[in-house]
Motif scaffolding. Structure first.
Motif, short mmCIF file in Angstrom:
data_model
loop_
_atom_site.label_atom_id
_atom_site.label_comp_id
_atom_site.label_asym_id
_atom_site.label_seq_id
_atom_site.Cartn_x
_atom_site.Cartn_y
_atom_site.Cartn_z
N VAL A 110 -29.78 25.82 -62.85
CA VAL A 110 -31.01 26.67 -62.95
C VAL A 110 -30.85 27.90 -62.20
CG1 VAL A 110 -33.44 26.56 -62.17
CG2 VAL A 110 -32.47 24.46 -63.24
N SER A 111 -30.07 27.64 -60.93
CA SER A 111 -29.66 28.75 -59.93
C SER A 111 -28.40 28.44 -59.35
CB SER A 111 -30.87 29.22 -59.02
OG SER A 111 -31.27 28.29 -58.19
N PHE A 112 -27.72 29.30 -58.85
CA PHE A 112 -26.23 28.85 -58.42
C PHE A 112 -25.81 30.01 -57.30
CE2 PHE A 112 -26.00 29.73 -62.77
CZ PHE A 112 -25.42 30.87 -63.10
N PHE A 113 -25.06 29.35 -56.52
CA PHE A 113 -24.22 30.15 -55.63
C PHE A 113 -23.15 30.93 -56.38
CE2 PHE A 113 -20.72 30.42 -52.38
CZ PHE A 113 -21.40 31.00 -51.38
N PRO A 114 -22.94 32.33 -56.01
CA PRO A 114 -23.32 32.86 -54.86
C PRO A 114 -24.72 33.79 -54.92
CG PRO A 114 -21.52 34.22 -55.77
CD PRO A 114 -21.84 32.82 -56.60
N ASP A 115 -25.40 33.67 -56.06
CA ASP A 115 -26.47 34.41 -56.34
C ASP A 115 -27.65 33.88 -55.58
OD1 ASP A 115 -25.22 35.67 -58.39
OD2 ASP A 115 -25.62 34.14 -59.87
N VAL A 116 -27.70 32.85 -54.99
CA VAL A 116 -28.75 32.44 -54.19
C VAL A 116 -27.79 31.77 -52.99
CG1 VAL A 116 -30.53 32.07 -55.77
CG2 VAL A 116 -29.02 30.25 -55.14
N PRO A 117 -28.31 31.58 -51.60
CA PRO A 117 -27.82 30.93 -50.61
C PRO A 117 -27.38 29.49 -51.07
CG PRO A 117 -29.55 32.07 -49.79
CD PRO A 117 -29.65 32.16 -51.28
N GLU A 118 -26.07 28.91 -50.50
CA GLU A 118 -25.81 27.62 -51.01
C GLU A 118 -26.98 26.55 -51.11
OE1 GLU A 118 -21.64 25.25 -51.11
OE2 GLU A 118 -22.23 26.76 -49.49
N HIS A 119 -27.51 26.44 -49.98
CA HIS A 119 -28.61 25.32 -49.77
C HIS A 119 -29.75 25.60 -50.89
CE1 HIS A 119 -30.70 28.40 -47.26
NE2 HIS A 119 -31.51 27.59 -47.76
N GLU A 120 -30.00 26.58 -51.37
CA GLU A 120 -31.04 26.87 -52.28
C GLU A 120 -30.62 26.78 -53.89
OE1 GLU A 120 -32.61 30.64 -51.87
OE2 GLU A 120 -33.22 30.14 -49.78
N ALA A 121 -29.21 26.59 -54.13
CA ALA A 121 -28.77 26.33 -55.39
C ALA A 121 -29.64 25.00 -56.08
CB ALA A 121 -27.42 26.01 -55.67
N VAL A 122 -30.04 25.32 -57.37
CA VAL A 122 -30.80 24.14 -58.05
C VAL A 122 -30.15 23.60 -59.21
CG1 VAL A 122 -32.94 23.70 -59.23
CG2 VAL A 122 -33.02 25.08 -57.20
N THR A 123 -29.74 22.32 -59.41
CA THR A 123 -29.26 21.73 -60.69
C THR A 123 -29.86 20.57 -61.17
OG1 THR A 123 -26.95 22.31 -59.80
CG2 THR A 123 -27.02 20.69 -61.55
N ASP A 124 -30.15 20.62 -62.44
CA ASP A 124 -30.96 19.39 -63.06
C ASP A 124 -29.90 18.72 -63.79
OD1 ASP A 124 -33.62 20.33 -62.25
OD2 ASP A 124 -34.01 21.39 -64.24
N ILE A 125 -29.73 17.33 -63.42
CA ILE A 125 -28.79 16.48 -64.07
C ILE A 125 -29.54 15.59 -64.75
CG2 ILE A 125 -27.23 14.79 -63.60
CD1 ILE A 125 -27.46 15.61 -60.49
N PHE A 126 -29.00 15.54 -66.17
CA PHE A 126 -29.67 14.94 -67.44
C PHE A 126 -28.59 13.65 -67.59
CE2 PHE A 126 -31.26 19.21 -67.61
CZ PHE A 126 -32.36 19.27 -68.38
N LEU A 127 -29.53 12.62 -67.67
CA LEU A 127 -28.93 11.17 -68.07
C LEU A 127 -29.57 10.87 -69.50
CD1 LEU A 127 -27.10 9.02 -67.40
CD2 LEU A 127 -28.87 7.70 -66.36
N PRO A 128 -28.75 11.04 -70.67
CA PRO A 128 -29.48 10.63 -72.09
C PRO A 128 -29.84 9.41 -72.17
CG PRO A 128 -27.34 12.09 -72.08
CD PRO A 128 -27.42 11.54 -70.82
N ILE A 129 -31.01 9.01 -72.50
CA ILE A 129 -31.32 7.58 -72.84
C ILE A 129 -32.20 7.65 -74.00
CG2 ILE A 129 -31.92 7.18 -70.33
CD1 ILE A 129 -34.69 8.12 -70.59
N GLN A 130 -32.03 6.27 -74.75
CA GLN A 130 -32.56 5.88 -75.62
C GLN A 130 -34.38 6.06 -75.68
OE1 GLN A 130 -31.34 2.32 -77.70
NE2 GLN A 130 -29.27 2.69 -76.99
N SER A 131 -34.89 6.42 -76.76
CA SER A 131 -36.49 6.37 -76.81
C SER A 131 -36.99 5.08 -76.57
CB SER A 131 -36.84 7.12 -78.13
OG SER A 131 -36.26 8.43 -78.16
#
Length: 296
Positions: free
Chosen positions: A275-296
């Motif tokens: 979503v946002s990553f270093f070095p564009d933002v400070p390292e502690h502000e980097a945002v990552t969404d982790i997706f675990l595919p599950i069945q419906s």
């Protein structure tokens, strides 16, 4: 000593690390940093080095060198002089000497062709220092969202082999994105994790770098091809800070959340959106969404 007292002590030191992240171009002297921590100026340096195993001065310089190296390797919008000044140096000569001392290459050489082995070795003291008190907190089940991920066409570049050299693949991918007119602000960035580097250091590892696009992927020197992240239900956990290492969050999803959830997994690998990553933002502000595919 009670747990709450220790936690408060560490929180005050974490406040210093966050302040450093946010102000790498400023004059980060001991007096200022001790004031941020609300510890005595007479003792702050010894407190810092005792907790983190590194002096505050070296920590600041390593942080500046890390951000500078990312900007040199993965961003071409700033000159070496601009990066030097933004890193707190008075000019390119002092910056070049410090950079070579850390990475065994000049800034110009590193921008042209990074050598990742000495670069990784130089990061070790910084990584160890931050792991003392910056370890992500254990997630809770309330932080996991369940959503229906839409089918997403992507341009895809596979990194297969030594994960230590993924920087070269990232550089090729960024160059392709620029040529294709697909910067992150208009094209979502995804990684698909087919293997875990921790499993077997001798085995080849595969990570797909992806940029969302419905445009046709024309033949290109980078080797980017058309791909698709399929539609389906996913459990999503957001990690804030430290986007280089998602292993703890992924392990919690698999080992803690999944057995208690009652869900079954779909036949697609774990993937993440940057979503946002270093070095564009400070390292502690980097945002990552982790997706675990599950069945419906």
């Amino acid at each position: 000593m009670s747990r709450s007292v220790i936690d408060n002590y560490h929180a005050r030191m974490r406040r210093v690390l966050v302040f450093i992240d946010q102000n790498l171009g400023a004059d980060l002297n001991v007096e200022l940093l001790s004031d941020v921590s609300a510890f005595s100026r007479h003792h702050f340096q010894r407190q810092f080095s005792s907790l983190f195993g590194i002096s505050v001065g070296r920590y600041v310089q390593l942080k500046r060198m890390k951000r500078a190296s990312y900007r040199l390797a993965f961003r071409d919008g700033a000159s070496v002089l601009e990066i030097a000044l933004d890193s707190g140096f008075e000019g390119p000569e002092a910056f070049s000497r410090a950079f070579r001392r850390h990475f065994d290459q000049s800034p110009t050489e590193f921008r042209r062709a990074p050598r990742w082995t000495p670069w990784l070795a130089a990061q070790t003291p910084l990584t160890q220092a931050r792991s003392q008190t910056m370890t992500p907190t254990t997630p809770t089940e309330a932080e996991v969202r369940i959503l229906d991920f839409p089918e997403t066409a992507v341009g895809l570049l596979t990194h297969s082999g030594d994960p230590a050299h993924i920087g070269d693949t990232i550089r090729r991918f960024i160059a392709w994105r620029k040529a294709a007119g697909l910067p992150p602000k208009i094209s979502a960035t995804f990684n698909i994790f087919h293997t875990e580097p921790e499993d077997d250091a001798a085995a080849p590892h595969r990570i797909d770098l992806c940029a969302a696009t419905r445009r046709a992927i024309l033949p290109n020197a980078a080797g980017v091809v058309a791909g698709v992240i399929p539609a389906g239900r996913c459990a999503v956990l957001r990690q804030v800070g430290g986007g280089d290492d998602l292993s703890a969050s992924a392990a919690w999803l698999y080992g803690q959340w999944l057995p208690r959830s009652g869900h079954e997994l779909r036949d697609f690998p774990l993937f993440a959106q940057r979503v946002s990553f270093f070095p564009d933002v400070p390292e502690h502000e980097a945002v990552t969404d982790i997706f675990l595919p599950i069945q419906s």
